[in-house]
Design a protein around this motif. Structure first.
Motif, PDB file in Angstrom:
ATOM      1  N   ARG A  76      -7.089  -6.223  -2.659  1.00  0.00           N
ATOM      2  CA  ARG A  76      -6.328  -5.456  -3.657  1.00  0.00           C
ATOM      3  C   ARG A  76      -5.404  -6.346  -4.485  1.00  0.00           C
ATOM      4  O   ARG A  76      -4.806  -5.886  -5.456  1.00  0.00           O
ATOM      5  CB  ARG A  76      -5.491  -4.363  -2.952  1.00  0.00           C
ATOM      6  CG  ARG A  76      -6.315  -3.347  -2.160  1.00  0.00           C
ATOM      7  CD  ARG A  76      -5.410  -2.236  -1.622  1.00  0.00           C
ATOM      8  NE  ARG A  76      -4.309  -2.803  -0.883  1.00  0.00           N
ATOM      9  CZ  ARG A  76      -3.961  -2.509   0.370  1.00  0.00           C
ATOM     10  NH1 ARG A  76      -4.654  -1.605   1.047  1.00  0.00           N
ATOM     11  NH2 ARG A  76      -2.933  -3.083   0.950  1.00  0.00           N
ATOM     12  N   ASP A  79       5.146  -1.441   6.389  1.00  0.00           N
ATOM     13  CA  ASP A  79       3.858  -2.002   6.808  1.00  0.00           C
ATOM     14  C   ASP A  79       3.928  -2.507   8.251  1.00  0.00           C
ATOM     15  O   ASP A  79       4.742  -2.029   9.018  1.00  0.00           O
ATOM     16  CB  ASP A  79       3.421  -3.073   5.802  1.00  0.00           C
ATOM     17  CG  ASP A  79       3.056  -2.418   4.480  1.00  0.00           C
ATOM     18  OD1 ASP A  79       2.039  -1.719   4.455  1.00  0.00           O
ATOM     19  OD2 ASP A  79       3.816  -2.558   3.509  1.00  0.00           O
ATOM     20  N   ALA A  80       3.100  -3.489   8.568  1.00  0.00           N
ATOM     21  CA  ALA A  80       3.047  -3.968   9.952  1.00  0.00           C
ATOM     22  C   ALA A  80       4.184  -4.943  10.222  1.00  0.00           C
ATOM     23  O   ALA A  80       3.978  -6.132  10.482  1.00  0.00           O
ATOM     24  CB  ALA A  80       1.694  -4.612  10.217  1.00  0.00           C
ATOM     25  N   SER A  89      -0.283 -12.456   3.563  1.00  0.00           N
ATOM     26  CA  SER A  89      -1.661 -12.923   3.736  1.00  0.00           C
ATOM     27  C   SER A  89      -2.541 -12.357   2.625  1.00  0.00           C
ATOM     28  O   SER A  89      -3.504 -12.993   2.208  1.00  0.00           O
ATOM     29  CB  SER A  89      -2.203 -12.586   5.116  1.00  0.00           C
ATOM     30  OG  SER A  89      -2.445 -11.208   5.230  1.00  0.00           O
ATOM     31  N   MET A 135      -4.550  -3.134  14.723  1.00  0.00           N
ATOM     32  CA  MET A 135      -5.537  -2.150  14.237  1.00  0.00           C
ATOM     33  C   MET A 135      -6.594  -1.898  15.294  1.00  0.00           C
ATOM     34  O   MET A 135      -6.971  -0.758  15.550  1.00  0.00           O
ATOM     35  CB  MET A 135      -6.266  -2.713  13.006  1.00  0.00           C
ATOM     36  CG  MET A 135      -5.585  -2.473  11.707  1.00  0.00           C
ATOM     37  SD  MET A 135      -6.640  -3.094  10.380  1.00  0.00           S
ATOM     38  CE  MET A 135      -5.394  -3.522   9.198  1.00  0.00           C
ATOM     39  N   SER A 187      -1.647  -7.676  12.451  1.00  0.00           N
ATOM     40  CA  SER A 187      -2.200  -6.379  12.056  1.00  0.00           C
ATOM     41  C   SER A 187      -3.654  -6.278  12.524  1.00  0.00           C
ATOM     42  O   SER A 187      -4.123  -5.203  12.893  1.00  0.00           O
ATOM     43  CB  SER A 187      -2.082  -6.163  10.552  1.00  0.00           C
ATOM     44  OG  SER A 187      -2.520  -7.280   9.851  1.00  0.00           O
ATOM     45  N   SER A 212      -8.642 -11.510   4.449  1.00  0.00           N
ATOM     46  CA  SER A 212      -7.753 -10.473   4.976  1.00  0.00           C
ATOM     47  C   SER A 212      -8.055  -9.218   4.170  1.00  0.00           C
ATOM     48  O   SER A 212      -8.154  -9.277   2.932  1.00  0.00           O
ATOM     49  CB  SER A 212      -6.305 -10.928   4.778  1.00  0.00           C
ATOM     50  OG  SER A 212      -5.444  -9.839   4.694  1.00  0.00           O
ATOM     51  N   GLY A 213      -8.219  -8.086   4.863  1.00  0.00           N
ATOM     52  CA  GLY A 213      -8.657  -6.867   4.178  1.00  0.00           C
ATOM     53  C   GLY A 213      -7.850  -6.564   2.931  1.00  0.00           C
ATOM     54  O   GLY A 213      -8.385  -6.461   1.823  1.00  0.00           O
ATOM     55  N   SER A 214      -6.518  -6.495   3.092  1.00  0.00           N
ATOM     56  CA  SER A 214      -5.679  -6.063   1.978  1.00  0.00           C
ATOM     57  C   SER A 214      -5.668  -7.073   0.817  1.00  0.00           C
ATOM     58  O   SER A 214      -5.221  -6.753  -0.276  1.00  0.00           O
ATOM     59  CB  SER A 214      -4.251  -5.813   2.466  1.00  0.00           C
ATOM     60  OG  SER A 214      -3.760  -6.958   3.125  1.00  0.00           O
ATOM     61  N   ALA A 247       0.837  -1.205   0.000  1.00  0.00           N
ATOM     62  CA  ALA A 247       0.000   0.000   0.000  1.00  0.00           C
ATOM     63  C   ALA A 247       0.869   1.252   0.000  1.00  0.00           C
ATOM     64  O   ALA A 247       1.852   1.340   0.742  1.00  0.00           O
ATOM     65  CB  ALA A 247      -0.919  -0.001   1.214  1.00  0.00           C
ATOM     66  N   TYR A 250      -4.233   1.025   4.584  1.00  0.00           N
ATOM     67  CA  TYR A 250      -5.473   0.636   5.259  1.00  0.00           C
ATOM     68  C   TYR A 250      -5.098   0.368   6.705  1.00  0.00           C
ATOM     69  O   TYR A 250      -4.280  -0.504   6.984  1.00  0.00           O
ATOM     70  CB  TYR A 250      -6.003  -0.617   4.543  1.00  0.00           C
ATOM     71  CG  TYR A 250      -6.723  -1.655   5.378  1.00  0.00           C
ATOM     72  CD1 TYR A 250      -7.848  -1.332   6.144  1.00  0.00           C
ATOM     73  CD2 TYR A 250      -6.309  -2.992   5.351  1.00  0.00           C
ATOM     74  CE1 TYR A 250      -8.510  -2.315   6.875  1.00  0.00           C
ATOM     75  CE2 TYR A 250      -6.967  -3.972   6.064  1.00  0.00           C
ATOM     76  CZ  TYR A 250      -8.066  -3.634   6.834  1.00  0.00           C
ATOM     77  OH  TYR A 250      -8.712  -4.602   7.544  1.00  0.00           O
ATOM     78  N   TRP A 251      -5.657   1.146   7.629  1.00  0.00           N
ATOM     79  CA  TRP A 251      -5.377   0.906   9.052  1.00  0.00           C
ATOM     80  C   TRP A 251      -6.617   1.258   9.852  1.00  0.00           C
ATOM     81  O   TRP A 251      -6.908   2.426  10.059  1.00  0.00           O
ATOM     82  CB  TRP A 251      -4.142   1.699   9.525  1.00  0.00           C
ATOM     83  CG  TRP A 251      -3.610   1.145  10.808  1.00  0.00           C
ATOM     84  CD1 TRP A 251      -3.734   1.708  12.056  1.00  0.00           C
ATOM     85  CD2 TRP A 251      -2.902  -0.086  10.992  1.00  0.00           C
ATOM     86  NE1 TRP A 251      -3.159   0.894  12.991  1.00  0.00           N
ATOM     87  CE2 TRP A 251      -2.629  -0.223  12.368  1.00  0.00           C
ATOM     88  CE3 TRP A 251      -2.484  -1.102  10.128  1.00  0.00           C
ATOM     89  CZ2 TRP A 251      -1.963  -1.321  12.911  1.00  0.00           C
ATOM     90  CZ3 TRP A 251      -1.811  -2.191  10.654  1.00  0.00           C
ATOM     91  CH2 TRP A 251      -1.550  -2.295  12.026  1.00  0.00           C
TER      92      TRP A 251
HETATM   93  O1  PMV Z   1      -5.020  -6.928   5.459  1.00  0.00           O
HETATM   94  P1  PMV Z   1      -4.230  -6.989   6.713  1.00  0.00           P
HETATM   95  O2  PMV Z   1      -5.073  -7.345   7.890  1.00  0.00           O
HETATM   96  O3  PMV Z   1      -3.031  -7.853   6.577  1.00  0.00           O
HETATM   97  O4  PMV Z   1      -3.693  -5.494   7.028  1.00  0.00           O
HETATM   98  C1  PMV Z   1      -2.791  -4.820   6.210  1.00  0.00           C
HETATM   99  C2  PMV Z   1      -2.242  -3.638   6.897  1.00  0.00           C
HETATM  100  C3  PMV Z   1      -1.084  -2.909   6.229  1.00  0.00           C
HETATM  101  O5  PMV Z   1      -0.293  -3.792   5.472  1.00  0.00           O
HETATM  102  C4  PMV Z   1      -0.203  -2.296   7.307  1.00  0.00           C
HETATM  103  C5  PMV Z   1      -1.560  -1.754   5.358  1.00  0.00           C
HETATM  104  C6  PMV Z   1      -2.121  -2.095   3.995  1.00  0.00           C
HETATM  105  O6  PMV Z   1      -2.921  -1.298   3.501  1.00  0.00           O
HETATM  106  O7  PMV Z   1      -1.712  -3.109   3.399  1.00  0.00           O
END
Ligand code: PMV
Length: 328
Positions: free
Chosen positions: A159, A298-299, A122, A211, A207, A154-156, A33, A37-38
């Motif tokens: 994308r 990132d995280a 992930s 979050m 993450s 997983s949110g990201s 990103a 996204y946080w």
């Molecule tokens: O999708 P997750 O839960 O792995 O969260 C991703 C969080 C960040 O990588 C830090 C930011 C992002 O937008 O990818």
């Protein structure tokens, strides 16, 4: 409360829950990103508080193969994984959203990026899994529908269904049917990412957990949504005009601001290690000397360098061990 199962059942209404072929395989790229996204507005459905924008890593990502079997088994990079392990539990819980109880699978996951080291493994993992399920069950879903389903893992991951620049629009629908990725057409063939590996160890705090703590306890978080809105405008302008200074400075500022919200949480969340800060300092020094070099984080403790192809040699002189990834 709406559950993941409710959403899956709606999208898969009238679709098969039984494999239509003995096996299937798919690849999805990881994504980094540029505007992060946080923070979630719905923790169960992974609905974000803001939109975000990423660039996919083209050949770096995850390949997943699913084969019908008489019992569930899972391997990660050719190593069998005990099904009681958290990683396996996460994958199985996700699979259970889609299959009938009789369907058992052998799951083979191969990733050419370190798992859980803040390199968005992930994201590519769940995107590859949903693409493979789409093949195995022959659902013929659209990329948009697959993006909604990947988001539930997983949110990201929502994308990672496209190459290049991808924006995840937060949406406003309670069920999240308008919260998915879409591809931004512009390409930028000279844009590069360099991975400065500081640690391959899994992160101390996920993450997901980080979050939740940030949103709940960090007073700085209230400033985050407005900053993301401003940064999204700037990044989109930078992409449209191929303005690298604007892209790099916005991405770097956005990442540091995200980490600032975490550091102001209680308990504090700090993903950086001493080497992370040393790397930042080296980047700032190089920039002060005239090299257009920026970063994002990132995280996890690893640093992702942002630069243009013309400067690759200079960047490699400063960071001889980095892996350079071309994105387009
Ligand atoms: O999708 P997750 O839960 O792995 O969260 C991703 C969080 C960040 O990588 C830090 C930011 C992002 O937008 O990818």
């Amino acid at each position: 409360m709406l559950t993941k199962k409710n959403i899956v059942d709606k999208i898969l209404e009238n679709k098969s829950r039984i494999p239509q072929q003995p096996q299937a395989q798919a690849f999805a790229p990881s994504n980094i990103a540029l505007v992060k996204y946080w923070g979630k507005r719905d923790i169960e459905l992974n609905l974000p508080i803001t939109s975000s924008l990423s660039v996919s890593l083209k050949e770096k990502g995850t390949t997943t193969k699913l084969c019908i079997s008489d019992k569930d088994t899972l391997s990660l990079n050719n190593q069998p994984i005990d099904l009681t392990q958290p990683f396996a539990q996460k994958v199985l819980r996700y699979l259970d959203l889609f299959r009938d109880e009789k369907t058992k699978l052998h799951i083979e996951t191969t990733s050419n990026i370190p798992i859980a080291a803040g390199l968005a493994s992930s994201a590519s993992g769940f995107a590859a899994l949903i693409l493979t399920l789409n093949e195995l069950f022959q659902w013929h879903l659209s990329r948009t529908e697959l993006s909604v389903l990947a988001r539930l893992g997983s949110g990201s991951a929502c994308r990672s269904l496209w190459d290049g620049f991808v924006e995840w629009k937060m949406g406003v629908d309670q069920q999240g049917f308008d919260s998915f990725g879409h591809s931004i057409k512009d390409t930028w063939p000279t844009l590069c990412i360099g991975l400065v590996m500081i640690s391959e160890k899994p992160k101390a705090i996920s993450s997901r957990e980080a979050m939740a703590i940030t949103v709940k306890t960090s007073q700085l978080y209230s400033a985050w949504p407005k900053q993301v809105a401003d940064d999204l405008k700037k990044i989109k302008m930078a992409i449209a005009e191929q303005n690298f200074t604007l892209l790099g400075s916005t991405a770097e500022h956005n990442a540091l601001s995200m980490h600032a919200t975490m550091m102001a949480s209680q308990p504090a969340i700090v993903y950086s290690q001493p080497e992370t800060l040393q790397t930042m300092s080296t980047i700032w020094h190089a920039r002060a000397q005239g090299l257009p070099l920026y970063f994002t984080q990132d995280a996890g403790p690893n640093v992702k360098l942002l630069f243009l192809e013309n400067d690759s040699q200079q960047v490699q002189k400063i960071f001889p061990d980095i892996e350079i990834i071309s994105l387009f």
